[in-house]
Write a protein that holds these residues in place. Structure first.
Motif, PDB file in Angstrom:
ATOM      1  N   ILE A 171     -16.750  -1.214 -20.201  1.00 53.57           N
ATOM      2  CA  ILE A 171     -18.008  -2.090 -20.162  1.00 53.57           C
ATOM      3  C   ILE A 171     -18.987  -2.691 -20.732  1.00 53.57           C
ATOM      4  CG2 ILE A 171     -19.260  -3.117 -18.456  1.00 53.57           C
ATOM      5  CD1 ILE A 171     -17.592  -1.443 -15.849  1.00 53.57           C
ATOM      6  N   ALA A 172     -18.906  -3.690 -21.781  1.00 52.92           N
ATOM      7  CA  ALA A 172     -19.787  -4.339 -22.920  1.00 52.92           C
ATOM      8  C   ALA A 172     -21.087  -5.276 -21.614  1.00 52.92           C
ATOM      9  CB  ALA A 172     -18.920  -5.164 -23.582  1.00 52.92           C
ATOM     10  N   THR A 173     -22.222  -4.473 -21.899  1.00 54.74           N
ATOM     11  CA  THR A 173     -23.298  -6.010 -21.250  1.00 54.74           C
ATOM     12  C   THR A 173     -24.405  -6.090 -22.012  1.00 54.74           C
ATOM     13  OG1 THR A 173     -24.494  -3.620 -22.050  1.00 54.74           O
ATOM     14  CG2 THR A 173     -23.335  -3.431 -19.461  1.00 54.74           C
ATOM     15  N   ALA A 174     -23.678  -6.048 -24.086  1.00 54.85           N
ATOM     16  CA  ALA A 174     -24.361  -7.123 -24.232  1.00 54.85           C
ATOM     17  C   ALA A 174     -24.225  -8.501 -24.465  1.00 54.85           C
ATOM     18  CB  ALA A 174     -24.374  -6.836 -26.183  1.00 54.85           C
TER      19      ALA A 174
ATOM     20  N   ASN B  51      -6.385   0.042 -27.087  1.00 51.90           N
ATOM     21  CA  ASN B  51      -5.748   0.609 -26.108  1.00 51.90           C
ATOM     22  C   ASN B  51      -6.629   0.146 -24.572  1.00 51.90           C
ATOM     23  OD1 ASN B  51      -6.361   2.808 -26.846  1.00 51.90           O
ATOM     24  ND2 ASN B  51      -5.100   3.642 -24.892  1.00 51.90           N
ATOM     25  N   TRP B  52      -8.208  -0.319 -25.104  1.00 56.51           N
ATOM     26  CA  TRP B  52      -9.018  -0.097 -24.259  1.00 56.51           C
ATOM     27  C   TRP B  52      -9.210  -1.506 -24.114  1.00 56.51           C
ATOM     28  CZ3 TRP B  52     -13.897   3.874 -25.740  1.00 56.51           C
ATOM     29  CH2 TRP B  52     -13.630   4.580 -25.975  1.00 56.51           C
ATOM     30  N   ALA B  53     -10.028  -1.440 -22.367  1.00 60.52           N
ATOM     31  CA  ALA B  53      -9.422  -2.603 -21.941  1.00 60.52           C
ATOM     32  C   ALA B  53     -11.192  -3.609 -21.943  1.00 60.52           C
ATOM     33  CB  ALA B  53      -8.828  -3.028 -20.315  1.00 60.52           C
ATOM     34  N   THR B  54     -11.453  -4.254 -22.474  1.00 63.82           N
ATOM     35  CA  THR B  54     -13.131  -4.649 -22.082  1.00 63.82           C
ATOM     36  C   THR B  54     -13.792  -5.640 -21.313  1.00 63.82           C
ATOM     37  OG1 THR B  54     -13.104  -3.971 -24.621  1.00 63.82           O
ATOM     38  CG2 THR B  54     -14.851  -5.336 -23.755  1.00 63.82           C
TER      39      THR B  54
ATOM     40  N   ILE C 263     -13.954   4.587 -16.811  1.00 64.21           N
ATOM     41  CA  ILE C 263     -15.828   3.427 -16.758  1.00 64.21           C
ATOM     42  C   ILE C 263     -16.306   4.151 -17.882  1.00 64.21           C
ATOM     43  CG2 ILE C 263     -16.962   1.782 -16.028  1.00 64.21           C
ATOM     44  CD1 ILE C 263     -14.339   2.084 -14.937  1.00 64.21           C
ATOM     45  N   LEU C 264     -16.309   3.153 -19.290  1.00 70.00           N
ATOM     46  CA  LEU C 264     -17.101   3.283 -20.369  1.00 70.00           C
ATOM     47  C   LEU C 264     -18.061   2.159 -20.246  1.00 70.00           C
ATOM     48  CD1 LEU C 264     -16.688   5.026 -23.588  1.00 70.00           C
ATOM     49  CD2 LEU C 264     -18.866   3.782 -23.215  1.00 70.00           C
ATOM     50  N   LEU C 265     -19.532   2.101 -19.646  1.00 66.66           N
ATOM     51  CA  LEU C 265     -20.683   1.442 -19.894  1.00 66.66           C
ATOM     52  C   LEU C 265     -21.817   2.000 -20.597  1.00 66.66           C
ATOM     53  CD1 LEU C 265     -22.064  -0.544 -17.201  1.00 66.66           C
ATOM     54  CD2 LEU C 265     -23.421   0.697 -18.362  1.00 66.66           C
TER      55      LEU C 265
END
Length: 186
Positions: free
Chosen positions: A33-36, A57-60, A82-84
């Protein structure tokens, strides 16, 4: 319950690198999860470099609010981690979106904004827990630098610091990074 991991540190301290390393160790199906928000050339370049560094292969998912929408996303359903990256950018975006005049607003308005920000944080944490996901959250340590010389900076520092404390309290593990070196503090 799956672990919640918080990774904090100063700017360019290695937070994202550590988060990505931990994600590779802990998960196979990762949603990033990209918050920028790409608001200038510097941020556009930073986002581009982050995308190139991540495994293909990671979904963004690009999102800094309204996290309930990701529950229906197929990549989220299939994910185990989940990686935020990053919570302080999320706080910044929500503050700027509020359109408050930070030089002249009342403390009641600031308190309402902080409550709204915490609602978004709680929504995210509840979705992670309710869906039994391991989560890694990256954030900036904002309490070790200079005292900002302008009111918005002070408000940001205070809200981001309280958000960090809140998430750290709920986390199973907390890491601090400095000069690319990780220190496990919880």
């Amino acid at each position: 319950m799956k672990p919640l991991i918080l990774i904090t540190g100063g700017a360019r301290s290695g937070k994202s690198t550590l988060a990505e390393k931990k994600a590779l160790e802990l998960g196979e199906n990762v949603v990033y999860i990209a918050t920028a928000i790409a608001f200038d050339e510097g941020m556009k370049d930073r986002i581009k470099k982050h995308r190139l560094d991540r495994p293909k292969n990671w979904a963004t998912v690009e999102r800094y609010k309204d996290f309930s929408a990701i529950v229906e996303d197929e990549s989220f359903k299939a994910s185990d981690l989940i990686l935020l990256d990053c919570m302080t950018l999320m706080v910044t975006n929500l503050m700027l979106e509020s359109n408050l005049d930070f030089d002249n607003c009342s403390m009641e308005e600031v308190d309402r904004l902080e409550k709204d920000i915490f609602k978004e944080v709680d929504e995210l944490l509840n979705i992670i827990m309710d869906n039994n996901k391991t989560a890694i959250i990256v954030t900036n340590e904002v309490g070790m630098g200079l005292v900002p010389s302008y009111r918005m900076g002070n408000i940001f520092r205070d809200i981001a610091g309280r958000v960090n404390q809140y998430i750290a309290n709920k986390s199973k593990e907390v890491y601090f990074t400095v000069s690319g070196i990780e220190i496990k503090i919880k």
